[in-house]
Design a protein around this motif. Structure first.
Motif, short mmCIF file in Angstrom:
data_model
loop_
_atom_site.label_atom_id
_atom_site.label_comp_id
_atom_site.label_asym_id
_atom_site.label_seq_id
_atom_site.Cartn_x
_atom_site.Cartn_y
_atom_site.Cartn_z
N MET A 8 -23.77 -12.16 17.25
CA MET A 8 -23.88 -12.63 18.64
C MET A 8 -24.75 -11.69 19.46
O MET A 8 -25.55 -12.12 20.28
N SER A 9 -24.61 -10.39 19.23
CA SER A 9 -25.44 -9.41 19.94
C SER A 9 -26.91 -9.58 19.60
O SER A 9 -27.77 -9.49 20.48
N ILE A 10 -27.20 -9.84 18.33
CA ILE A 10 -28.59 -10.04 17.90
C ILE A 10 -29.18 -11.28 18.58
O ILE A 10 -30.31 -11.26 19.07
N ILE A 11 -28.40 -12.37 18.62
CA ILE A 11 -28.85 -13.60 19.29
C ILE A 11 -29.15 -13.32 20.76
O ILE A 11 -30.17 -13.76 21.30
N ALA A 12 -28.26 -12.58 21.43
CA ALA A 12 -28.43 -12.26 22.85
C ALA A 12 -29.71 -11.46 23.08
O ALA A 12 -30.47 -11.75 24.01
N ILE A 13 -29.95 -10.47 22.23
CA ILE A 13 -31.16 -9.63 22.38
C ILE A 13 -32.42 -10.47 22.20
O ILE A 13 -33.38 -10.34 22.96
N ILE A 14 -32.42 -11.35 21.19
CA ILE A 14 -33.59 -12.21 20.94
C ILE A 14 -33.87 -13.11 22.14
O ILE A 14 -35.01 -13.23 22.60
N LEU A 15 -32.83 -13.75 22.67
CA LEU A 15 -33.00 -14.66 23.81
C LEU A 15 -33.51 -13.92 25.04
O LEU A 15 -34.40 -14.39 25.75
N LEU A 16 -32.91 -12.76 25.33
CA LEU A 16 -33.31 -12.00 26.51
C LEU A 16 -34.73 -11.46 26.36
O LEU A 16 -35.51 -11.44 27.33
#
Length: 244
Positions: free
Chosen positions: A97-105
């Protein structure tokens, strides 16, 4: 002393959250430092965000900056996305989930340098092939992870050529709708420490009114630089959280 600290935290976090999203950059870490149990800290944020976001939306609605006729459909789309995100979250590890958040941001940060999205437009918000999937996806992200939901939504509204002050009102309505259900859940499960939550809530209400009045005077050319700073802060916070 704790009550004063929480009141100030509420003012600072919600002023920032109203202007550019990312209020959780301030409130959640500060509350954990004060010794709040993590679920009580999240619950207090959900309760205060529900009421403060509605107060800033209502201020703009009363001033005719936004209409319910134009905005009502945000509520079911955001709720649907949030529910989907909550379901998916139970299937995905915290690390992913953290990786997804970083990619989106990071993607949002890069798109902020595109010519489109400078908040000077006057387009109405309409359900279309960009706005509906975009809002549903951000609602899903909110249910899945959370931090940066308001910031991502402002990027979307900027891309849709919506005026900044209207975009603020739309984000606050979406925040109200996504936080409402979560707040009810935290209240029902007894996670809320009411005296401290009320101190945060009073600060958040104050910050919402300060933020929305600054937003009314903020020139569009300053919005994207503020969004970029908040986005970098959110990425940094997530990365540090993973490292620690």
């Amino acid at each position: 002393m704790e009550y004063i600290a929480l009141f100030i935290i509420g003012i600072c976090a919600t002023t920032l959250g109203t202007l550019a999203g990312g209020g959780g950059l301030i409130s959640l870490p500060a509350m954990l430092i004060l010794g709040f149990p993590v679920h009580s800290a999240i619950g207090a944020n959900k309760v205060s965000n529900t009421i403060s976001s509605f107060s800033s939306f209502y201020h703009l609605y009363r001033r005719k900056e936004i209409s319910l006729k134009e905005a009502w459909w945000i509520i079911p789309v955001s709720l649907g996305g949030g529910a989907s995100g909550g379901f998916i979250a139970s299937k995905i590890s915290a690390e992913n989930m953290s990786i997804i958040a970083i990619i989106l941001l990071f993607f949002a940060f890069i798109t902020s340098f595109h010519k489109k999205g400078n908040f000077t437009g006057q387009e109405p918000l309409k359900p279309n092939k960009i706005s509906v999937p975009g809002l549903y996806g951000i609602g899903m992200y909110d249910g899945l992870f959370g931090p940066g939901q308001g910031t991502l939504m402002l990027y979307l509204f900027g891309f849709l050529n919506i005026a900044y002050i209207k975009a603020v009102g739309l984000v606050r309505l979406a925040t109200f709708s996504s936080c409402f259900g979560a707040a009810i859940t935290y209240i029902a499960t007894g996670k809320i420490i009411w005296p401290l939550t009320l101190a945060l809530l009073l600060g958040s209400l104050t910050g919402a009114q300060i933020g929305v009045r600054i937003a009314e005077k903020l020139q569009p050319k300053f919005v994207r630089p503020i969004l970029r700073v908040v986005t970098v802060g959110l990425i940094f916070q997530i990365v540090i959280g993973k490292v620690l």
